[in-house]
Design a protein around this motif. Structure first.
Motif, PDB file in Angstrom:
ATOM      1  N   GLY A   1      -4.857   6.863   7.236  1.00  0.00           N
ATOM      2  CA  GLY A   1      -6.204   6.536   6.766  1.00  0.00           C
ATOM      3  C   GLY A   1      -6.250   5.210   6.025  1.00  0.00           C
ATOM      4  N   ILE A   2      -5.233   4.944   5.228  1.00  0.00           N
ATOM      5  CA  ILE A   2      -5.161   3.670   4.510  1.00  0.00           C
ATOM      6  C   ILE A   2      -5.077   2.515   5.504  1.00  0.00           C
TER       7      ILE A   2
ATOM      8  N   THR B   1      -6.119   2.415   8.620  1.00  0.00           N
ATOM      9  CA  THR B   1      -7.383   2.209   9.332  1.00  0.00           C
ATOM     10  C   THR B   1      -8.401   1.511   8.436  1.00  0.00           C
ATOM     11  N   GLN B   2      -8.420   1.866   7.158  1.00  0.00           N
ATOM     12  CA  GLN B   2      -9.353   1.220   6.227  1.00  0.00           C
ATOM     13  C   GLN B   2      -9.002  -0.248   6.003  1.00  0.00           C
ATOM     14  N   LEU B   3      -7.701  -0.561   5.911  1.00  0.00           N
ATOM     15  CA  LEU B   3      -7.286  -1.966   5.779  1.00  0.00           C
ATOM     16  C   LEU B   3      -7.788  -2.789   6.963  1.00  0.00           C
TER      17      LEU B   3
ATOM     18  N   GLU C   1       0.829  -1.201   0.000  1.00  0.00           N
ATOM     19  CA  GLU C   1       0.000   0.000   0.000  1.00  0.00           C
ATOM     20  C   GLU C   1       0.870   1.261   0.000  1.00  0.00           C
TER      21      GLU C   1
ATOM     22  N   ARG D   1     -14.308  -6.673   8.936  1.00  0.00           N
ATOM     23  CA  ARG D   1     -15.574  -7.042   8.281  1.00  0.00           C
ATOM     24  C   ARG D   1     -15.487  -8.471   7.732  1.00  0.00           C
TER      25      ARG D   1
ATOM     26  N   LYS E   1     -10.262  -2.064   9.086  1.00  0.00           N
ATOM     27  CA  LYS E   1     -11.734  -2.152   9.098  1.00  0.00           C
ATOM     28  C   LYS E   1     -12.230  -3.194   8.105  1.00  0.00           C
ATOM     29  N   ALA E   2     -11.609  -3.237   6.920  1.00  0.00           N
ATOM     30  CA  ALA E   2     -11.979  -4.245   5.923  1.00  0.00           C
ATOM     31  C   ALA E   2     -11.672  -5.648   6.453  1.00  0.00           C
TER      32      ALA E   2
END
Length: 183
Positions: free
Chosen positions: A169-170, A172-174, A118, A180, A176-177
């Motif tokens: 931000g990247i 945190t999104q990784l 990333e 899920r 969170k994904a």
């Protein structure tokens, strides 16, 4: 609650800086008790390095990480060196492209994410450490990502803060994904 954390990898990956950012986020911006130490090999780049961080809601009487409950590894050497010390039911977070996990333990939660890949998409491999911090914050809840964002400006040159915030931000999104997918 007390967390013992080791951030480990190779020199040049920014793990000493990541430890300082994490400690500042918890201590200054969340008002928690913190101890941060670091160690690196004789080689500035490429040698082993790690940062240890203790975050607690109570006074820290012994300032050394003995049995971490959170372990971040950004190199195979770091993984080999530290994974056996991880506490039962601890969390192991690794860069999935740099660390091959061959655990002989079933009592550890393993999360493998593409931190370096990333960072390379941003043409800034050096921000893999901040991507990893963002993921660590979300996965463990040890600090809020917003606290890490507040700590970044005091630890980085002003020109690097925007890319570091994007990297955070990247991460945190990784995470969170990943969460899920697990549910």
């Amino acid at each position: 609650m007390r967390h013992e954390i080791i951030l480990s990898g190779a020199g040049g990956q920014g793990l000493i800086l990541a430890g300082a950012i994490l400690a500042e986020a918890a201590g200054v911006f969340e008002g928690r008790e913190v101890v941060q130490t670091q160690s690196y090999g004789i080689q500035a780049r490429g040698g082993a390095s790690h940062s240890s961080v203790i975050i607690s809601d109570q006074r820290i009487l012994f300032p050394e990480v003995l049995i971490p409950d959170i372990l971040l590894c950004l190199s195979q050497e770091a993984y080999q060196r530290f994974y056996r010390s991880l506490q039962q039911n601890g969390m192991l977070i690794v860069d999935r492209d740099l660390v091959k996990v061959d655990l002989d333990r079933s009592d550890v939660q393993v999360v493998a994410l593409p931190f370096t890949a990333e960072a390379e998409k941003l043409n800034r491999r050096i921000v893999a450490n901040v991507i990893a911090l963002g993921a660590l914050a979300v996965l463990t809840g040890v600090v809020k990502p917003e606290s890490i964002a507040q700590a970044l400006p005091s630890r980085l040159p002003e020109r690097n803060v925007p890319i570091a915030l994007e990297a955070l931000g990247i991460g945190t999104q990784l995470a969170k994904a990943q969460m899920r997918v697990k549910t």
